[in-house]
Design a protein around this motif. Structure first.
Motif, PDB file in Angstrom:
ATOM      1  N   ALA A   1     -64.399  48.508  66.360  1.00  0.00           N
ATOM      2  CA  ALA A   1     -65.008  49.689  67.289  1.00  0.00           C
ATOM      3  C   ALA A   1     -66.176  49.496  67.948  1.00  0.00           C
ATOM      4  O   ALA A   1     -66.978  48.313  67.583  1.00  0.00           O
ATOM      5  N   PRO A   2     -66.506  50.012  69.059  1.00  0.00           N
ATOM      6  CA  PRO A   2     -67.683  49.699  69.710  1.00  0.00           C
ATOM      7  C   PRO A   2     -68.972  50.210  68.756  1.00  0.00           C
ATOM      8  O   PRO A   2     -68.818  51.094  68.065  1.00  0.00           O
ATOM      9  N   ILE A   3     -70.261  49.623  69.351  1.00  0.00           N
ATOM     10  CA  ILE A   3     -71.495  50.263  68.646  1.00  0.00           C
ATOM     11  C   ILE A   3     -71.639  51.450  68.937  1.00  0.00           C
ATOM     12  O   ILE A   3     -71.049  52.084  69.814  1.00  0.00           O
ATOM     13  N   LEU A   4     -72.637  52.164  68.248  1.00  0.00           N
ATOM     14  CA  LEU A   4     -72.929  53.628  68.308  1.00  0.00           C
ATOM     15  C   LEU A   4     -71.538  54.440  68.129  1.00  0.00           C
ATOM     16  O   LEU A   4     -71.624  55.368  68.866  1.00  0.00           O
ATOM     17  N   THR A   5     -70.709  53.897  67.413  1.00  0.00           N
ATOM     18  CA  THR A   5     -69.778  55.239  66.945  1.00  0.00           C
ATOM     19  C   THR A   5     -69.863  55.232  65.350  1.00  0.00           C
ATOM     20  O   THR A   5     -69.097  54.688  64.791  1.00  0.00           O
ATOM     21  N   PRO A   6     -70.566  56.316  64.781  1.00  0.00           N
ATOM     22  CA  PRO A   6     -71.405  57.289  65.712  1.00  0.00           C
ATOM     23  C   PRO A   6     -72.830  56.575  65.706  1.00  0.00           C
ATOM     24  O   PRO A   6     -73.216  55.744  65.046  1.00  0.00           O
ATOM     25  N   PRO A   7     -73.745  57.388  66.747  1.00  0.00           N
ATOM     26  CA  PRO A   7     -75.099  57.040  66.653  1.00  0.00           C
ATOM     27  C   PRO A   7     -75.752  57.040  65.239  1.00  0.00           C
ATOM     28  O   PRO A   7     -76.712  56.130  65.131  1.00  0.00           O
ATOM     29  N   TYR A   8     -75.625  57.913  64.564  1.00  0.00           N
ATOM     30  CA  TYR A   8     -76.076  57.864  63.056  1.00  0.00           C
ATOM     31  C   TYR A   8     -74.893  57.634  62.208  1.00  0.00           C
ATOM     32  O   TYR A   8     -73.908  58.188  62.223  1.00  0.00           O
ATOM     33  N   GLY A   9     -75.091  56.449  61.668  1.00  0.00           N
ATOM     34  CA  GLY A   9     -74.004  55.527  60.737  1.00  0.00           C
ATOM     35  C   GLY A   9     -73.409  56.508  59.488  1.00  0.00           C
ATOM     36  O   GLY A   9     -74.390  57.402  58.996  1.00  0.00           O
ATOM     37  N   LEU A  10     -72.260  56.263  59.300  1.00  0.00           N
ATOM     38  CA  LEU A  10     -71.619  57.017  58.076  1.00  0.00           C
ATOM     39  C   LEU A  10     -70.845  56.154  57.164  1.00  0.00           C
ATOM     40  O   LEU A  10     -70.724  54.773  57.613  1.00  0.00           O
ATOM     41  N   PRO A  11     -70.663  56.338  55.952  1.00  0.00           N
ATOM     42  CA  PRO A  11     -70.102  55.378  55.164  1.00  0.00           C
ATOM     43  C   PRO A  11     -68.591  55.081  55.589  1.00  0.00           C
ATOM     44  O   PRO A  11     -68.368  56.007  56.320  1.00  0.00           O
ATOM     45  N   SER A  12     -68.115  53.981  54.774  1.00  0.00           N
ATOM     46  CA  SER A  12     -66.711  53.740  55.322  1.00  0.00           C
ATOM     47  C   SER A  12     -65.819  55.126  55.000  1.00  0.00           C
ATOM     48  O   SER A  12     -66.081  55.695  53.988  1.00  0.00           O
ATOM     49  N   PRO A  13     -64.846  55.504  55.633  1.00  0.00           N
ATOM     50  CA  PRO A  13     -63.982  56.539  55.286  1.00  0.00           C
ATOM     51  C   PRO A  13     -63.173  56.134  53.894  1.00  0.00           C
ATOM     52  O   PRO A  13     -62.583  57.134  53.468  1.00  0.00           O
ATOM     53  N   HIS A  14     -63.115  54.840  53.758  1.00  0.00           N
ATOM     54  CA  HIS A  14     -62.579  54.541  52.170  1.00  0.00           C
ATOM     55  C   HIS A  14     -63.379  54.975  51.150  1.00  0.00           C
ATOM     56  O   HIS A  14     -63.077  54.767  49.993  1.00  0.00           O
TER      57      HIS A  14
END
Ligand SMILES: Nc1nc2c(c(=O)[nH]1)N[C@H]1C(S)=C(S)[C@@H](COP(=O)(O)O)O[C@H]1N2
Ligand SMILES: [Mo]
Length: 447
Positions: free
Chosen positions: A78-91
């Motif tokens: 995925a490109p950077i800044l997806t999202p701008p405020y980072g989130l944990p892995s969906p796993h």
């Protein structure tokens, strides 16, 4: 410079002996070989059933499993800044705050959520997982319009903007925060299905940054007759507590930051009082007013609530210090051990009275105890991570931990605690927690 392929270097670093948890620990030097033998681990590391031997004869397949090249290595990410405020892995989507299993909070506003202690490592609670306790929901405060008023028995009543406060000399300190209602489910007959999150999840730990309250109080000039301080929150509960002046001038903080970023709205944005080691309730969030007085203000939260029942049925007010407590977070209720063999026991210990000096672990229902390794740095009024190697023989076991703090206080058993408290106390349950491991490997709450 080296002309070697970096992959070869990595390979070279791997020890010739079989890899596994026990060999990693021994290499780290945290736990000595003698400690491993003491834990029933005086065996070749190769006997540790973690990982599996890899055979060069294994052929490539279409799966994502090595030695096949996985799908995610075959295309750009995925490109950077997806999202701008980072989130944990969906796993990691199950690692969330939640209410206690089976318990319905009284309303959506006067409620709480619990930190998933069983899924966390080290001692810091990520900000999105800090437990919550709100008496009237989370106010949406505009920091530009937020003010802190200091009045009462002071020489100069003062009012501060957030900018005023952040211009004072600041400090950063690591401290736990614990609701005094934490661990209350274990006062009564233990429910086997409750997890460490359900029982002890009103506990979190962060690096708090702010101004020492003493610095700001000095601006207003505390009068000698001022012995107590009322702290009021800007939520619609207008939560208020009386704080002895000694604590206000000791290590109290006006905190505006949590783990490097401004406080989360749930934690009191833009300003909270933070009283290290004291019951969570006294760390008033959304702080708007401090009033100095000669006596306690006898608010609802110190008369009707947050009082304790003593064995002689008298009621004790102002139960500030959170007594030393420890709990094993792995393995703990809800976990299932897949197979007998090596298993690192790990948990958290803390004390509102100072530092953790010793944690002992029992795997035989308290008949014998041995010392756990403490992770450095050990900080005052802060969570300390402890670890002890264990070899599960596949039989029934009862795991427990017991902390000693720098004041010499030893965490009591439930029986010992009930000699100094009535079971109706509700608050401040710091009794030893036991987890039962069944021969199936299933772990449950044993109280
Ligand atoms: N203004 C205000 N401050 C408050 C509360 C509240 O409801 N309103 N809850 C208190 C209680 S009971 C606890 S345990 C802690 C919880 O802090 P946290 O939500 O940041 O974990 O905040 C305390 N400060
Ligand atoms: Mo609380």
């Amino acid at each position: 410079m080296t002309d070697k392929d970096p992959r070869e270097l990595q390979f070279e670093e791997s020890p010739a002996r079989p890899r596994g948890i026990a060999s990693d620990i021994a290499r780290r030097g945290d736990i000595t070989r003698r400690g491993l033998i003491g834990a029933g681990l005086g065996v070749a590391a190769s006997a540790v059933p973690t990982g599996r031997a890899f055979s060069a004869a294994e052929t490539e397949s279409d799966s994502n499993l090595p030695p096949a090249v996985p799908q995610w290595q075959k295309e750009p990410g995925a490109p950077i800044l997806t999202p701008p405020y980072g989130l944990p892995s969906p796993h990691e989507a199950t690692v969330v705050r939640r209410p206690r299993a089976g318990a319905k909070p009284p309303t959506d506003l006067a409620t709480y959520s619990l930190t998933p202690l069983q899924d966390l490592h080290g001692v810091i609670t990520p900000n999105g997982l800090h437990y919550e306790r709100h008496h009237a929901g989370v106010p949406d405060i505009d920091p530009e319009q937020h003010r802190l008023i200091i009045h009462g028995l002071v020489d100069r009543p003062m009012i501060f903007t957030m900018e005023d406060l952040t211009r004072f000399p600041s400090v950063s300190r690591f401290h736990f925060l614990e609701c005094s209602g934490n661990s209350s489910p274990n006062w009564t007959a233990p429910k086997p299905e409750l997890t460490v999150q359900d029982i002890h999840g009103l506990l979190s730990c962060a690096e708090w940054t702010g101004v020492p309250l003493a610095t700001v109080l000095a601006e207003a000039g505390v009068r000698p007759e001022a012995k107590w301080m009322l702290a009021e929150g800007a939520d619609s509960a207008a939560m208020t507590r009386s704080i002895p002046i000694e604590k206000a001038l000791d290590d109290a903080l006006l905190a505006y930051s949590q783990n490097g970023e401004r406080l989360r709205p749930e934690q009191g944005y833009p300003l909270r009082l933070f009283l290290p080691g004291w019951e969570g309730n006294t760390s008033v969030k959304w702080l708007r007013r401090l009033k100095l007085g000669a006596a306690p203000f006898e608010t609802r939260e110190e008369t009707s609530k947050y009082t304790m029942v003593m064995p002689d049925h008298t009621i004790r007010q102002f139960n500030f210090v959170m007594e030393a407590k420890s709990v094993i977070t792995f393995p703990s209720s809800g976990h299932r051990l897949a197979a007998p063999g090596f298993c690192e026991i790990s948990g958290l210990a803390w004390s509102g009275a100072g530092k953790v000096v010793r944690v002992e672990v029992s795997t035989d229902d308290g008949r014998s105890w041995r010392e756990a390794a403490l992770q450095e740095p050990i900080m005052t009024k802060c969570l300390t991570r402890f670890r002890a190697p264990w070899r599960w023989d596949g039989g029934e076991a009862v795991l427990a931990s017991r902390v000693t703090d720098s004041s010499g206080y030893v965490q009591p058993s439930r029986e010992a605690l009930l000699k100094v408290r009535d079971v109706r106390s509700y608050y401040h349950n710091n009794a030893i927690q036991s987890w039962r491991v069944a021969s199936s490997g299933a772990v449950t709450n044993a109280g």
